[in-house]
Scaffold this motif. Structure first.
Motif, PDB file in Angstrom:
ATOM      1  N   PHE A 221     -17.286   9.541  56.850  1.00 39.73           N
ATOM      2  CA  PHE A 221     -15.847   9.684  57.021  1.00 39.73           C
ATOM      3  C   PHE A 221     -15.312  11.022  56.537  1.00 39.73           C
ATOM      4  CE2 PHE A 221     -15.193   5.593  58.648  1.00 39.73           C
ATOM      5  CZ  PHE A 221     -16.176   4.813  58.095  1.00 39.73           C
ATOM      6  N   ALA A 222     -16.209  11.910  56.182  1.00 37.10           N
ATOM      7  CA  ALA A 222     -15.781  13.261  55.832  1.00 37.10           C
ATOM      8  C   ALA A 222     -16.703  14.264  56.511  1.00 37.10           C
ATOM      9  CB  ALA A 222     -15.800  13.449  54.321  1.00 37.10           C
ATOM     10  N   ARG A 223     -17.084  13.937  57.737  1.00 35.82           N
ATOM     11  CA  ARG A 223     -17.997  14.823  58.446  1.00 35.82           C
ATOM     12  C   ARG A 223     -17.354  16.165  58.709  1.00 35.82           C
ATOM     13  NH1 ARG A 223     -19.756  10.222  62.862  1.00 35.82           N
ATOM     14  NH2 ARG A 223     -21.046   8.962  61.475  1.00 35.82           N
ATOM     15  N   PRO A 224     -17.990  17.252  58.309  1.00 34.57           N
ATOM     16  CA  PRO A 224     -17.397  18.582  58.521  1.00 34.57           C
ATOM     17  C   PRO A 224     -17.399  18.959  59.992  1.00 34.57           C
ATOM     18  CG  PRO A 224     -19.618  18.785  57.644  1.00 34.57           C
ATOM     19  CD  PRO A 224     -19.277  17.331  57.590  1.00 34.57           C
ATOM     20  N   ARG A 225     -16.357  19.621  60.415  1.00 33.91           N
ATOM     21  CA  ARG A 225     -16.271  20.143  61.773  1.00 33.91           C
ATOM     22  C   ARG A 225     -16.030  21.638  61.696  1.00 33.91           C
ATOM     23  NH1 ARG A 225     -11.988  17.247  65.396  1.00 33.91           N
ATOM     24  NH2 ARG A 225     -12.908  18.720  66.861  1.00 33.91           N
ATOM     25  N   GLU A 226     -16.647  22.352  62.608  1.00 32.83           N
ATOM     26  CA  GLU A 226     -16.473  23.802  62.619  1.00 32.83           C
ATOM     27  C   GLU A 226     -15.086  24.142  63.168  1.00 32.83           C
ATOM     28  OE1 GLU A 226     -18.398  27.802  64.649  1.00 32.83           O
ATOM     29  OE2 GLU A 226     -19.488  25.900  64.701  1.00 32.83           O
ATOM     30  N   LEU A 229     -10.891  30.538  62.519  1.00 34.24           N
ATOM     31  CA  LEU A 229      -9.568  31.120  62.279  1.00 34.24           C
ATOM     32  C   LEU A 229      -8.736  31.083  63.553  1.00 34.24           C
ATOM     33  CD1 LEU A 229      -7.607  32.633  60.421  1.00 34.24           C
ATOM     34  CD2 LEU A 229      -8.732  34.767  61.112  1.00 34.24           C
ATOM     35  N   ARG A 230      -9.394  31.272  64.692  1.00 31.64           N
ATOM     36  CA  ARG A 230      -8.698  31.193  65.979  1.00 31.64           C
ATOM     37  C   ARG A 230      -8.115  29.801  66.192  1.00 31.64           C
ATOM     38  NH1 ARG A 230     -10.076  29.166  70.891  1.00 31.64           N
ATOM     39  NH2 ARG A 230      -9.110  30.141  72.752  1.00 31.64           N
ATOM     40  N   ASP A 231      -8.880  28.755  65.859  1.00 35.85           N
ATOM     41  CA  ASP A 231      -8.392  27.388  66.003  1.00 35.85           C
ATOM     42  C   ASP A 231      -7.148  27.144  65.150  1.00 35.85           C
ATOM     43  OD1 ASP A 231     -10.397  26.455  67.788  1.00 35.85           O
ATOM     44  OD2 ASP A 231     -11.797  26.315  66.118  1.00 35.85           O
ATOM     45  N   ILE A 232      -7.201  27.598  63.902  1.00 34.21           N
ATOM     46  CA  ILE A 232      -6.057  27.410  63.003  1.00 34.21           C
ATOM     47  C   ILE A 232      -4.841  28.144  63.545  1.00 34.21           C
ATOM     48  CG2 ILE A 232      -5.183  27.837  60.679  1.00 34.21           C
ATOM     49  CD1 ILE A 232      -8.069  27.561  59.674  1.00 34.21           C
ATOM     50  N   ALA A 233      -5.064  29.391  64.008  1.00 29.24           N
ATOM     51  CA  ALA A 233      -3.952  30.190  64.532  1.00 29.24           C
ATOM     52  C   ALA A 233      -3.330  29.534  65.755  1.00 29.24           C
ATOM     53  CB  ALA A 233      -4.448  31.605  64.869  1.00 29.24           C
ATOM     54  N   LEU A 234      -4.166  29.054  66.680  1.00 27.54           N
ATOM     55  CA  LEU A 234      -3.644  28.425  67.890  1.00 27.54           C
ATOM     56  C   LEU A 234      -2.943  27.109  67.584  1.00 27.54           C
ATOM     57  CD1 LEU A 234      -6.541  29.051  70.459  1.00 27.54           C
ATOM     58  CD2 LEU A 234      -4.271  30.091  70.448  1.00 27.54           C
ATOM     59  N   THR A 235      -3.491  26.336  66.648  1.00 31.29           N
ATOM     60  CA  THR A 235      -2.873  25.056  66.278  1.00 31.29           C
ATOM     61  C   THR A 235      -1.472  25.268  65.731  1.00 31.29           C
ATOM     62  OG1 THR A 235      -5.000  24.019  65.776  1.00 31.29           O
ATOM     63  CG2 THR A 235      -3.051  23.047  64.762  1.00 31.29           C
ATOM     64  N   VAL A 236      -1.365  26.158  64.760  1.00 26.55           N
ATOM     65  CA  VAL A 236      -0.065  26.400  64.117  1.00 26.55           C
ATOM     66  C   VAL A 236       0.901  27.067  65.086  1.00 26.55           C
ATOM     67  CG1 VAL A 236       1.094  27.595  62.232  1.00 26.55           C
ATOM     68  CG2 VAL A 236      -1.136  26.529  61.839  1.00 26.55           C
ATOM     69  N   SER A 237       0.429  28.051  65.845  1.00 26.92           N
ATOM     70  CA  SER A 237       1.311  28.755  66.785  1.00 26.92           C
ATOM     71  C   SER A 237       1.838  27.812  67.858  1.00 26.92           C
ATOM     72  CB  SER A 237       0.556  29.916  67.438  1.00 26.92           C
ATOM     73  OG  SER A 237       0.140  30.858  66.482  1.00 26.92           O
ATOM     74  N   ALA A 238       0.935  27.018  68.452  1.00 27.49           N
ATOM     75  CA  ALA A 238       1.362  26.093  69.503  1.00 27.49           C
ATOM     76  C   ALA A 238       2.366  25.085  68.968  1.00 27.49           C
ATOM     77  CB  ALA A 238       0.141  25.375  70.085  1.00 27.49           C
ATOM     78  N   ALA A 239       2.131  24.592  67.751  1.00 30.32           N
ATOM     79  CA  ALA A 239       3.055  23.622  67.156  1.00 30.32           C
ATOM     80  C   ALA A 239       4.433  24.245  66.960  1.00 30.32           C
ATOM     81  CB  ALA A 239       2.506  23.118  65.829  1.00 30.32           C
ATOM     82  N   PHE A 240       4.485  25.461  66.432  1.00 30.60           N
ATOM     83  CA  PHE A 240       5.772  26.121  66.218  1.00 30.60           C
ATOM     84  C   PHE A 240       6.495  26.380  67.532  1.00 30.60           C
ATOM     85  CE2 PHE A 240       4.694  26.857  61.817  1.00 30.60           C
ATOM     86  CZ  PHE A 240       5.932  27.002  61.204  1.00 30.60           C
ATOM     87  N   GLY A 294      -7.119  20.789  74.616  1.00 33.35           N
ATOM     88  CA  GLY A 294      -8.169  19.899  74.136  1.00 33.35           C
ATOM     89  C   GLY A 294      -9.301  20.648  73.461  1.00 33.35           C
ATOM     90  N   GLY A 295      -9.426  21.937  73.758  1.00 32.69           N
ATOM     91  CA  GLY A 295     -10.490  22.730  73.166  1.00 32.69           C
ATOM     92  C   GLY A 295     -10.144  23.333  71.818  1.00 32.69           C
ATOM     93  N   ILE A 296      -8.891  23.174  71.397  1.00 30.90           N
ATOM     94  CA  ILE A 296      -8.498  23.705  70.080  1.00 30.90           C
ATOM     95  C   ILE A 296      -8.952  22.734  69.002  1.00 30.90           C
ATOM     96  CG2 ILE A 296      -6.586  24.473  68.621  1.00 30.90           C
ATOM     97  CD1 ILE A 296      -4.954  24.957  71.142  1.00 30.90           C
ATOM     98  N   GLU A 301      -6.911  17.265  62.439  1.00 33.79           N
ATOM     99  CA  GLU A 301      -7.092  17.350  60.989  1.00 33.79           C
ATOM    100  C   GLU A 301      -5.843  17.883  60.298  1.00 33.79           C
ATOM    101  OE1 GLU A 301     -11.207  17.337  62.693  1.00 33.79           O
ATOM    102  OE2 GLU A 301      -9.276  18.213  63.211  1.00 33.79           O
ATOM    103  N   ILE A 302      -5.303  18.987  60.827  1.00 35.38           N
ATOM    104  CA  ILE A 302      -4.108  19.576  60.205  1.00 35.38           C
ATOM    105  C   ILE A 302      -2.911  18.645  60.365  1.00 35.38           C
ATOM    106  CG2 ILE A 302      -2.514  21.531  60.228  1.00 35.38           C
ATOM    107  CD1 ILE A 302      -4.843  23.250  61.275  1.00 35.38           C
TER     108      ILE A 302
END
Length: 412
Positions: A221-226, A229-240, A294-296, A301-302
């Protein structure tokens, strides 16, 4: 006496101590997640419930204040940002069927809310002033949300003192309700009497881990996923971007669409709601560009972490002294919530609906789309996040009308 035990007027961490309150909130949510992923008992209780109970304890024992700009910021900024993150993989074509199932129970639960308000009125009208008006207010909020609570209260001219007491009872009852709803999926009584496919799927994953003890349990239940930085940037930017566009559309249409008659008022309530645009735009993006969104990696997690922060904040306003000072008003709220849950469970059993849909429909009634989605996230019922939000938004439209209808029946 209670002032000495529950030092709520002068908490240890003041309402203006912004950094300290954010630290407590973030650390509390993080601790709940760590416990949930590390121990089986915490997984059964869920980290969301742990975060909520922790906040209840901290606020009622005078560590943190029940009102603060920090808690408002979570509602105003953290929750809206979490919604697009959680819906970036939510294809509209897969949402319709589940939305219809939850909507059916939701509408039945709405009738249950109205019936509960009238039953409570019959039992307690001699003990609570302005109860006919409060019946309309509580009906509105336990079908819709805080906006309906305030709107119906103003429309019916409920006194400020009564509204203040009602707000305290409502906040406390919602926290208690969430505790109950979070525990129901773990209770054998309900598991034996309802189908629960999503719960079964999660339990199957747990059993596949084996019996290697706590360390092996953690790995499942805590399996790490790769996540880059691009994923984090796209996640936050798209949300905003989605939140900004959604709030702009809601604000503009809320001002443009008149409220001169009931039809226009309904469209104003629907199209002027932030969450209808948040959900719609997020799912349109996920449907039109499924490969890109879907690829982000990292969106769920965030978004889930933000939801756990929200669960911590839900528990803050629950007031033990409020229960002692206004027990009859809290009892009235409990009657409404209890009848709502009863309607949902009985109807769900009769219609052969699964337990997950029933619980989320009741949650959407009582707490609105945000709490229903938060529960779906915390339980791992990912396919029901989008439907929970959509169904809860319908409550914003129905809540005011049902509240005024109940008041009209009782008053005249």
């Amino acid at each position: 006496m209670w002032g000495h035990i529950f030092n709520l007027k002068d908490p240890l961490v003041g309402a203006d101590n912004t950094w300290a309150l954010w630290t407590i909130c973030i650390v509390g949510a993080s601790a709940a997640i760590m416990l949930e992923q590390r121990y089986q008992w915490a997984s059964k209780v869920t980290g969301a419930l742990i975060a909520l109970v922790l906040a209840v304890a901290l606020s009622n024992f005078g560590i943190i204040p029940m009102e603060s700009g920090v808690w408002d910021a979570v509602w105003d900024y953290v929750v809206p940002l979490s919604i697009p993150m959680l819906l970036m993989k939510c294809d509209i074509r897969r949402v319709g069927r589940d939305s219809g199932r939850i909507l059916g129970i939701f509408l039945i639960g709405s009738v249950g809310t109205a019936c509960g308000a009238m039953i409570g009125y019959g039992l307690l009208r001699q003990y609570i002033p302005e109860l006919a008006k409060l019946a309309g207010v509580f009906t509105a909020t336990y079908i819709g949300g805080a906006v309906n609570f305030t709107g119906v209260g103003k429309a019916l001219g409920v006194s400020a003192g009564t509204m203040s007491s009602a707000t305290m009872a409502d906040n406390t009852m919602m926290a208690i309700c969430f505790l109950v709803l979070m525990l129901i999926p773990s209770a054998g009584f309900f598991l034996k009497r309802f189908s629960h496919p999503l719960i079964d799927d999660i339990e199957a994953v747990k059993r596949s881990v084996g019996n290697g003890g706590e360390e092996e349990y953690e790995g499942a239940f805590a399996r790490p996923r790769e996540i880059s930085l691009r994923d984090i940037a796209l996640t936050v930017s798209a949300a905003f971007v989605i939140v900004s566009i959604s709030f702009f559309m809601a604000d503009m249409l809320g001002r443009v669409i008149p409220r001169s008659n009931s039809v226009l008022m309904m469209f104003n309530t629907l199209l002027g709601n932030d969450y209808i645009w948040l959900s719609t735009i997020s799912m349109v993006c996920a449907t039109v560009k499924p490969r890109f969104f879907g690829g982000i990696r990292g969106t769920e997690e965030i978004g889930t972490f933000l939801i756990y922060i929200f669960f911590f904040v839900i528990g803050v306003p629950a007031s033990a002294p409020g229960i002692i000072q206004s027990p009859v008003l809290l009892l009235y709220a409990a009657i409404i919530v209890g009848v709502n849950m009863l309607f949902c469970l009985v109807a769900g059993k009769f219609l052969h609906y699964d337990l997950e849909s029933i619980i989320l429909a009741s949650n959407a009634n009582i707490g609105g789309p945000t709490t229903a989605a938060a529960m779906a996230v915390s339980k791992g019922w990912k396919s029901l996040i989008g439907p929970s939000i959509l169904v809860g938004i319908i409550g914003y439209v129905l809540g005011t009308y049902m509240g005024l209808l109940v008041w009209g029946i009782l008053e005249f």
